[in-house]
Design a protein around this motif. Structure first.
Motif, PDB file in Angstrom:
ATOM      1  N   ALA A 128      29.638  42.588 -12.741  1.00  0.00           N
ATOM      2  CA  ALA A 128      30.568  42.906 -12.117  1.00  0.00           C
ATOM      3  C   ALA A 128      30.056  43.692 -10.714  1.00  0.00           C
ATOM      4  CB  ALA A 128      31.264  44.357 -12.885  1.00  0.00           C
ATOM      5  N   SER A 129      30.696  43.267  -9.749  1.00  0.00           N
ATOM      6  CA  SER A 129      30.373  43.904  -8.445  1.00  0.00           C
ATOM      7  C   SER A 129      30.821  45.262  -8.330  1.00  0.00           C
ATOM      8  CB  SER A 129      31.221  43.068  -7.374  1.00  0.00           C
ATOM      9  OG  SER A 129      30.883  43.779  -6.230  1.00  0.00           O
ATOM     10  N   VAL A 130      29.732  46.116  -8.178  1.00  0.00           N
ATOM     11  CA  VAL A 130      30.256  47.762  -7.615  1.00  0.00           C
ATOM     12  C   VAL A 130      30.187  48.107  -6.281  1.00  0.00           C
ATOM     13  CG1 VAL A 130      29.484  48.308 -10.287  1.00  0.00           C
ATOM     14  CG2 VAL A 130      27.813  47.998  -8.395  1.00  0.00           C
ATOM     15  N   GLY A 131      30.256  46.903  -5.436  1.00  0.00           N
ATOM     16  CA  GLY A 131      30.332  47.347  -4.030  1.00  0.00           C
ATOM     17  C   GLY A 131      29.107  47.482  -3.425  1.00  0.00           C
ATOM     18  N   ASP A 132      29.145  47.957  -2.131  1.00  0.00           N
ATOM     19  CA  ASP A 132      28.062  48.341  -1.360  1.00  0.00           C
ATOM     20  C   ASP A 132      27.775  49.842  -1.380  1.00  0.00           C
ATOM     21  OD1 ASP A 132      26.116  48.757   0.516  1.00  0.00           O
ATOM     22  OD2 ASP A 132      27.342  47.732   2.219  1.00  0.00           O
ATOM     23  N   LEU A 133      26.600  50.023  -2.234  1.00  0.00           N
ATOM     24  CA  LEU A 133      26.406  51.389  -2.601  1.00  0.00           C
ATOM     25  C   LEU A 133      25.492  52.109  -1.451  1.00  0.00           C
ATOM     26  CD1 LEU A 133      25.302  51.097  -6.186  1.00  0.00           C
ATOM     27  CD2 LEU A 133      27.381  51.809  -5.220  1.00  0.00           C
ATOM     28  N   ASP A 134      24.923  51.558  -0.560  1.00  0.00           N
ATOM     29  CA  ASP A 134      24.013  52.149   0.619  1.00  0.00           C
ATOM     30  C   ASP A 134      24.691  51.905   2.041  1.00  0.00           C
ATOM     31  OD1 ASP A 134      23.592  49.544   1.186  1.00  0.00           O
ATOM     32  OD2 ASP A 134      21.284  49.838   1.094  1.00  0.00           O
TER      33      ASP A 134
END
Length: 181
Positions: free
Chosen positions: A103-109
């Protein structure tokens, strides 16, 4: 609406995918869109695909492939993540079946070096008891763009991050290139 506009099978014999797959690797056991990781590069979408019975490092430890796709659905390039490839340093044991979910959890940084974070399930993980399972994530997928001086060929660099993430089941960007936002 509701009709298939086009399709592209991806296997070790179709879709321009050149990774060697062994019998019973179970490539395609899980799949999820990571969005467009290479920006203005040639890929229109990246796809994370599990191969839960891959034997890198031991029996059925599992693997995930990050596929960079053209608008035709053909694979332009890929990065394998396993106990022996992709700079993944998390411990994988025999029968962990890493890649059972992705699963992609998006761009965290945000504006940092990573383009996306990926949560990966290992349903057969035995930590704490027999086959209790685990989620490895979020792992950062760093994609170096074609214009980056550090990597003239382009490519992905995988970096494990401690902690857990709840996967988002968002499949935007999958399918026909015109469906992307």
């Amino acid at each position: 609406t509701g009709n298939v506009l086009s399709y592209q099978k991806i296997s070790d014999t179709q879709g321009s995918f050149t990774a060697p797959l062994d019998n019973s690797d179970d490539f395609g056991s899980a799949a999820n869109s990571l969005g467009d990781l290479d920006g203005v590069g040639p890929g229109v979408v990246a796809l994370a695909v599990g191969a839960v019975f891959d034997d890198d490092g031991g029996t059925d430890r599992g693997a995930v492939y990050v596929l960079f796709l053209a608008s035709t659905g053909n694979v332009l390039s890929y990065q394998k993540i396993s106990s022996t490839q992709g700079n993944f340093t998390g411990p994988l044991d025999n029968l962990d079946t890493f890649g059972s979910t992705v699963a992609s959890v998006g761009d965290l940084d945000g504006p940092g070096p990573s383009g996306a974070a990926l949560a990966v399930g290992a349903a057969g993980d035995d930590d704490g008891g027999d086959a209790r399972g685990a989620e490895t994530g979020p792992g950062k997928v760093r994609f170096r763009r074609q214009d980056d001086q550090r990597d003239e060929q382009g490519g992905a660099e995988i970096e494990q991050q401690p902690g857990r993430a709840r996967p988002q089941q968002d499949a935007q960007g999958m399918g026909h290139a015109d469906d992307r936002e």
